[in-house]
Enzyme design. Sequence first.
Site, short mmCIF file in Angstrom:
data_model
loop_
_atom_site.label_atom_id
_atom_site.label_comp_id
_atom_site.label_asym_id
_atom_site.label_seq_id
_atom_site.Cartn_x
_atom_site.Cartn_y
_atom_site.Cartn_z
N ASP A 62 0.84 -1.20 0.00
CA ASP A 62 0.00 0.00 0.00
C ASP A 62 0.87 1.25 0.00
O ASP A 62 1.89 1.31 0.71
CB ASP A 62 -0.92 0.02 1.22
N ASP A 64 0.67 5.50 0.35
CA ASP A 64 -0.11 6.69 0.69
C ASP A 64 0.67 7.93 0.28
O ASP A 64 1.91 7.99 0.36
CB ASP A 64 -0.38 6.75 2.20
N ASP A 139 1.36 9.27 14.00
CA ASP A 139 1.41 8.55 15.26
C ASP A 139 2.84 8.27 15.74
O ASP A 139 3.25 8.75 16.80
CB ASP A 139 0.60 7.24 15.16
#
Length: 444
Positions: A62, A64, A139
């Site tokens: 994935d 982003d 985070d």
Amino acid sequence: MNPKASPGHALSIIPREQHTISRKNISKAALRVLYRLNEAGYDAYLVGGAVRDLLLGGHPKDFDVATNATPDEVKKLFRNCRLIGRRFRLAHVVYGNEIIEVATFRGTSDEEGDRHVVDGRIVRDNVWGSIEEDALRRDFRVNAMYYDISDFSVRDYVGGMQDLHNRVLHLIGDPATRYREDPVRMLRAARLAAKLNFRIDPKAAAPFAELGPLLSGVAPARLFDESLKLFLTGHGLKSFQMLEGCGLLKFMFPATARAIRRGDRALCMLIEQGLENTDARISEGKSVTPAFLFAVLLWGEVRDLAHTWMSHGKDGNDAWSRAAAHVVSEQCQRVAIPRRFTIAMEEIWALQPRFEQIQRKKVFRLLAHPRFRAAFDFLLLRGAESQAMEELGRWWAHAQQLPHETLAAALPAQHVGGDVDTGVPAPARKRRRRRKPAGKSGAS
């Protein structure tokens, strides 16, 4: 003037020749998005887990993208784009089966934009900001590095490269505040530590005991998705051990935690072996199902509850059915397991006592059951429960290899007692001669 970085950390720009990220390892779809944004005059960066994994030599699936373009501006650039989310407004650019998630830089201001916080928890956050603010909103430090498509450098605002080197997870900002904003970050810490073989910074782990109960307020559907990431991405055993070690398991799987606390070593072995087998199947490219995984995790409570009800005189089938329904109902209040999986779980559990019924019709009926293979694999995991259970698993493994006629000839027509070995079932006991009722002599 140099761009701002987080307090205590100067911005570090790592040029192309000093890092290992190659465009060969970035998907063509992600590169298309990055280049088009950049050519349109926007800042465009690969960000998050993909950058982290590429720097560690991994191959992320994935990708982003972070940009200073707003979602509406992104949509104008890409016909194959759709905007999603109310809590976090995002753009999804779709290329075939691949989705590139494009997020606008998040801001830190509480005064401007669409940001709503309830009891410390962010319930809506559509405040745009700078890349420096965006880094502070992420985070973990290792997830806050940006690959710049304009010059192929990596921008590190928070010390993420140092954490990669030290193999440690530091949370950005005050841990208690960040967990209250989103309690799932606690699970993410455990998952990343397991996946990357990193340790969690003690300050990041310290609030788990106090703030773990906040996970009960997270949407059960979201926790189901987190469960799949924890257990069905190739590092399930380590994730389980990390959750248990951090004290977070009981907040997601209370039945599992209770069963383990009862000190059943065989159950722990079953769970660990089940997770290890699942990890192996994933590494080999084989299919896995959440139903089998959840059946493994919840087995101890279902089994103990069924045995308790049977000891109180309940019918066996009814006891197993009620135990399964009770445990599934409780678990779904925490983790919303879809019905198609709970049905399969209940069938796997319900078939377990049927393996002990060594009778011709019942054996062939069980062999023909559509859920037989999963139930048999589950039976093999139960070998640690006792020697008799291990022998039962061997018998069924042997029975599947026999021709139909050979197996039929070896099986008694009625259920018989005795242990089962890997050869022929225990011989039928001699039928006792029935006594004639008193007063009814056979003599004429």
